[in-house]
Design an enzyme around this catalytic site. Structure first.
Site, PDB file in Angstrom:
ATOM      1  N   CYS A 409       0.807  -1.231   0.000  1.00 49.85           N
ATOM      2  CA  CYS A 409       0.000   0.000   0.000  1.00 49.85           C
ATOM      3  C   CYS A 409       0.835   1.272   0.000  1.00 49.85           C
ATOM      4  CB  CYS A 409      -0.960  -0.008   1.185  1.00 49.85           C
ATOM      5  SG  CYS A 409      -0.142  -0.095   2.808  1.00 49.85           S
ATOM      6  N   HIS A 453      -2.850   0.660   6.744  1.00 49.44           N
ATOM      7  CA  HIS A 453      -3.077   0.815   5.308  1.00 49.44           C
ATOM      8  C   HIS A 453      -2.860   2.270   4.921  1.00 49.44           C
ATOM      9  CE1 HIS A 453      -4.487  -0.489   1.450  1.00 49.44           C
ATOM     10  NE2 HIS A 453      -5.502   0.359   1.427  1.00 49.44           N
ATOM     11  N   ASP A 469      -8.428   4.159  -3.537  1.00 51.77           N
ATOM     12  CA  ASP A 469      -7.499   3.177  -2.995  1.00 51.77           C
ATOM     13  C   ASP A 469      -6.856   2.419  -4.155  1.00 51.77           C
ATOM     14  OD1 ASP A 469      -6.060   1.337  -1.607  1.00 51.77           O
ATOM     15  OD2 ASP A 469      -7.725   0.576  -0.403  1.00 51.77           O
TER      16      ASP A 469
END
Length: 647
Positions: A409, A453, A469
């Protein structure tokens, strides 16, 4: 009188060392693993080497210097709670080097009992509490054994010693409970504890390649959540933490100017989520909330980028009641300063990413959403999710986008925001947590540190800040080497059993947090609400505490005095016999000898058995017999006054 330098026998020495080791254990569990192992090894070696005599002073001095150097090497020169606790543990490990006499043993035990209480400065969980309680009990047993050794009395067996210590604990328990429940609690401590020298794992105000792996491999809880009403779906459980807007080409950092700004207006959508969050200590002031918080509790504030901050460092477990709802629309425009900050990039950094983004802008014209879709389509088609990534070079975004095209991430969010800014779209990195696992025993959700995250937000006209995302855009067939894969590498049944045990342990930990750690001043004022007393004033709590404490102290004094008077089982049985005659008006005067009293009773109520028992009692009591005959004790307990009338 016994000299204070009375040498220890083998049993007393073992009791002392075992108690000191048990007291040291909860403190070692809170220190860095390497340091704890070294301290434990030094403690065992010191106890063994000093068995035949104290270690020479130069050796002890060398041990002290070596321990100080090790603490400095592993924890640095910065003072803190954990540094102080490490020093205490190290000195306690060396203290047994001079354990030779009764005085040394008592000194070691008194010093050792500081260790479990110092452990509470680092952790107040159930394991630390249980170990501290066991250490205190073992310390009392050891002190009892030392007293027997000093008095040259016959040692009691362990069961009898436990009964004696148990009575002492029961005597003090009412006072301890009264202090916990009723002693007025303050909203804030009178003094602040020093910070830790070694920071706890948690979300940071910065992000750069490779720094998140330690956090993402930590499966300890970050917080627990109990929802009141609807539970957000998996794709809505984004827990918003620090927002990172400043980029130097490699490192992302939180903008301090946003802390001074009020959050911009936002129209919240539906549904609304209400929840209670138990947040584990992190030693900083950063909190998280479901994206986006619509109302915040007292003691917190929202920054200009909707990051939630506490007014004081979160050094202990805290409980927060929060409310969130998905954003529907933000303010219509960004201020010139905000737009500039959300587009700022260091000149000359990652030139290939800049060229590609400008090409997309030319092809998309003024359609910002088309640029966003172009980037996500590229991620979906070409990129792989993995935790195995090479060391970044001087242009980390270019290397990721046009080189290995594999990462997690932090790589995806950072590169995506750089692309958007080069395309003229205001963007920023948002860090926090994603997801959570439901505990089926307690019905609450656990978010672990490994759920950390990072995602992105872009500013789109007529919508405002929109969450994107890019990590979620990776095609399923290109997801490899995840944390779940690493955890699932164990045998299936073993993993299932471990998961069930972990859920049960976490449920017990949450119960401990609820009953003990979160019992604050507010809950204390509402303690007697079931009895109709809604909000107790601190003065009322103080009066109740003083009253109950006074009664508890009086009861303790009476029981201890009675126990001191009647420690001898023979004397105790004799006094109970006298109480039976006192009910008939024939009680013994305090200064009346036993035989004279028995003769007086016999004259008024003929009782030859009492005369015989009195003579046997005097013979056993004053003839120097250490242990009274069992038959005499039994006869004293069975004897009852005769039924004849007094004259």
């Amino acid at each position: 009188m016994t000299e204070p330098t009375t040498p220890l026998d083998r049993v007393a020495r073992h009791w002392t060392l075992a108690s000191a080791a048990l007291a040291l254990l909860p403190l070692l569990l809170q220190l860095p693993t390497t340091l704890a192992l070294v301290i434990a090894t030094v403690a065992a070696a010191t106890a063994g080497l000093s068995r035949r005599g104290p270690l020479p002073m130069p050796v002890r001095l060398l041990l002290v210097l070596a321990m100080l150097a090790l603490i400095y090497l592993l924890m640095g020169a910065r003072p803190g709670r954990d540094t102080g606790c490490a020093l205490l543990a190290a000195m306690l490990a060396i203290k047994s080097s001079e354990l030779q006499s009764l005085r040394d043993a008592r000194s070691l035990l008194g010093f050792a009992l500081f260790a479990p209480f110092a452990a509470f400065l680092l952790d107040q969980g159930p394991l630390t509490s249980v170990l501290a309680t066991l250490a205190a009990l073992c310390g009392l047993l050891a002190l009892q054994r030392l007293a027997q050794h000093e008095g040259h009395s016959t040692p009691l067996d362990v069961r009898a010693q436990l009964r004696g210590v148990g009575r002492l604990v029961l005597l003090g328990l009412p006072l301890a409970l009264a202090a916990f429940w009723l002693f007025p609690r303050l909203g804030e401590p009178l003094w602040g504890l020093p910070e830790r020298a070694v920071s706890r794992p948690g979300l940071s105000d910065t992000m750069e390649p490779g720094t998140w792996l330690d956090l993402m491999t930590d499966d300890s809880p970050a917080f627990r959540v109990q929802f009141d009403g609807p539970v957000p779906s998996a794709d809505q459980r984004y827990w918003r933490g620090p927002v990172l807007g400043r980029f130097d080409g490699r490192r992302w950092e939180r903008s301090r100017q946003e802390d001074e700004r009020a959050p911009p207006p936002v129209r919240h959508g539906t549904p609304t989520w209400r929840y209670v969050m138990d947040y584990e200590p992190t030693d900083n002031d950063q909190l998280v909330a479901l994206d986006l918080p619509s109302s915040v509790p007292a003691g917190t504030r929202l920054t200009g980028d909707y990051s939630l901050r506490s007014e004081r460092p979160l050094t202990n477990l805290t409980r927060w009641q929060l409310q969130s709802a998905p954003p529907q629309r933000f303010a219509d425009t960004l201020s010139p300063w905000q737009r500039q900050q959300a587009l700022l990039l260091p000149p000359g950094s990652n030139p290939r990413a800049a060229a590609l983004a400008q090409q997309w802008r030319t092809e998309a014209g003024g359609d910002d959403e088309a640029v966003v879709r172009r980037a996500l389509d590229w991620v979906r088609a070409e990129f792989t999710y993995t935790l195995e990534t090479p060391e970044p070079g001087p242009q980390p975004v270019d290397e990721f986008l046009f080189g290995y095209q594999a990462g997690f991430c932090e790589h995806f969010s950072s590169s995506f925001v750089v692309l958007m800014r080069n395309a003229g779209i205001p963007a920023r990195v948002v860090t926090g947590y994603l997801g959570g696992v439901r505990n089926p025993i307690g019905g609450y959700w656990v978010v672990r540190r490994m759920d950390a995250h990072a995602w992105a937000e872009v500013w789109l006209s007529e919508r405002g800040w929109v969450r994107v995302d890019p990590t979620a855009a990776v095609a399923p067939e290109r997801i490899r080497d995840t944390l779940e894969d690493r955890l699932d590498s164990q045998a299936g049944q073993l993993q299932l059993n471990w998961r069930q045990a972990s859920e049960a342990m976490d449920w017990l930990r949450r119960g401990w947090n609820d009953l003990v750690l979160s019992f604050d001043a507010k809950r204390q004022r509402q303690l007697l609400r079931p009895l109709g007393l809604d909000d107790l004033h601190p003065s009322q709590l103080a009066i109740a505490f003083v009253s109950i404490a006074a009664l508890a102290l009086l009861a303790m004094a009476w029981v201890l005095a009675r126990g001191e008077r009647e420690r001898d089982p023979l004397l105790r049985a004799w006094h109970r016999l006298g109480q039976r005659y006192a009910r008939l008006g024939l009680g013994r005067e305090p200064s009346e000898p036993a035989l004279r009293w028995a003769a007086r009773v016999h004259a008024q109520r003929p009782d030859p058995a009492l005369l015989a028992l009195s003579a046997r009692f005097v013979q056993a009591r004053y003839a120097g017999t250490r242990t009274p005959p069992a038959s005499l004790l039994a006869d004293l307990r069975r004897h009852r006054p005769t039924s004849g009338a007094s004259s």
